[in-house]
Scaffold this motif. Structure first.
Motif, mmCIF file in Angstrom:
data_model
loop_
_atom_site.group_PDB
_atom_site.id
_atom_site.type_symbol
_atom_site.label_atom_id
_atom_site.label_comp_id
_atom_site.label_asym_id
_atom_site.label_seq_id
_atom_site.Cartn_x
_atom_site.Cartn_y
_atom_site.Cartn_z
ATOM 1 N N UNK A 59 0.874 -1.214 -0.072
ATOM 2 C CA UNK A 59 0.052 -0.039 -0.051
ATOM 3 C C UNK A 59 0.885 1.184 0.105
ATOM 4 N N UNK A 60 0.569 2.053 -0.982
ATOM 5 C CA UNK A 60 1.273 3.388 -1.062
ATOM 6 C C UNK A 60 0.574 4.328 0.123
ATOM 7 N N UNK A 61 1.308 5.233 0.783
ATOM 8 C CA UNK A 61 0.875 6.095 1.647
ATOM 9 C C UNK A 61 -0.078 7.219 1.095
ATOM 10 N N UNK A 62 -1.212 7.454 1.575
ATOM 11 C CA UNK A 62 -2.116 8.553 1.071
ATOM 12 C C UNK A 62 -2.942 8.975 2.204
ATOM 13 N N UNK A 63 -3.710 9.839 1.960
ATOM 14 C CA UNK A 63 -4.562 10.421 3.130
ATOM 15 C C UNK A 63 -6.055 9.769 3.178
ATOM 16 N N UNK A 64 -6.103 9.282 2.111
ATOM 17 C CA UNK A 64 -7.305 8.390 1.984
ATOM 18 C C UNK A 64 -7.250 6.712 2.676
ATOM 19 N N UNK A 65 -7.895 6.128 3.389
ATOM 20 C CA UNK A 65 -7.820 4.891 3.916
ATOM 21 C C UNK A 65 -8.143 3.924 2.880
ATOM 22 N N UNK A 66 -7.039 2.903 3.019
ATOM 23 C CA UNK A 66 -7.089 1.804 2.055
ATOM 24 C C UNK A 66 -7.671 0.633 2.849
ATOM 25 N N UNK A 67 -8.840 0.011 2.397
ATOM 26 C CA UNK A 67 -9.769 -0.912 2.965
ATOM 27 C C UNK A 67 -9.834 -2.079 1.964
#
Length: 264
Positions: free
Chosen positions: A107-115
């Motif tokens: 997973x790439x870092x981002x402000x949106x959660x990854x689910x």
């Protein structure tokens, strides 16, 4: 002329009356525009909160096939054999559904959660590398690096760290156990790794790499233990090797079916 002029003045609004009416009409227009703008703002806020999927993409791999995809945010997903992953494009989150099979996520870092969801189980990434497997036994979540949060419809959140794994399903989330990350990701290198794995479970893994059924002819054989690392591209060789490893024999059918019996 005087009576006529007087009547005309009564019929035609005065300058002050005209100005007052113009101001009132302008105020009504501003009120309508403000109300419309507020409605649009409320609608936009509701859409944002609901976070609907405005586009979905289905990605599948065939039996014996693996596939790697790069997501729009720079994250990477690796699909194992016979898997189906649904990628959803949303406004404020990154959501995927593993319909069946197995997938690894970097997973790439981002402000949106990854689910990632599967069978009612939700895996929320907290900056990590993890795998999710979904089959008839439930959902198996393994953390290779970093941290994830696992939750179900009626179960509290469980946090997993590097080298931890849980199986989750309708009954809840099972006990957390330690795993070898290299063993969990062996399939990504084209390997099947068993470490004292019950034959009944190993057969489930083997079946995923072939079309024709392979099954145990006797229930007692399920408890036999299988160890070793084998090529996923050579599943038939592994099956043929079983009698040399365990006290079993094979019966192959003309349609490719394999039935495993014990040695008497």
């Amino acid at each position: 002329m005087a009576p006529f002029a007087e009547a005309l003045r009564e019929r035609v609004p005065s300058r002050d009356a005209l100005l007052a009416e113009a101001k009132a009409q302008s105020a009504r227009q501003r009120a309508r525009l403000a109300a419309g703008g507020l409605s649009m703002l409320l609608l936009a806020g509701a859409v944002w909160m609901l976070d609907p999927a405005w586009r979905t993409e289905d990605i599948r791999t065939a039996v014996g096939e693996r596939g790697t995809i790069r997501l729009a945010d720079g994250s990477e997903a690796i699909l194992n054999t016979g898997s189906h992953l649904r990628v959803e494009s949303r406004l404020r989150s990154r959501r995927l559904e593993l319909v069946r099979g197995e997938a690894g996520f970097s997973v790439a870092h981002a402000s949106k959660p990854f689910i990632v969801r599967s069978q009612g189980v939700e895996v929320r990434d907290i900056g990590t590398v993890f795998t999710v497997r979904s089959d008839g036994r439930g959902v198996l979540v393994s953390v290779v690096e970093g941290t994830v949060e696992v939750s179900g419809r009626q179960t509290p959140v469980r946090r997993l760290e590097t080298g931890q794994q849980v199986r989750a399903g309708r009954e809840g989330i099972g006990a957390t156990r330690r795993i070898d990350p290299d063993a969990v990701t062996a399939w990504q290198r084209g390997k099947l790794r068993f470490d004292g794995t019950p034959l009944g479970e190993a057969i489930v893994d083997i079946q995923r790499y072939r079309q024709a059924p392979v099954r145990l002819g006797e229930a007692r054989l399920a408890s036999l233990r299988l160890s070793g690392e084998y090529d996923t591209d050579a599943i038939e060789f592994l099956i043929d090797l079983l009698p040399a490893i365990l006290p079993v024999s094979l019966v192959r059918g003309g349609d490719g079916t394999v039935v495993i019996f014990g040695v008497r």
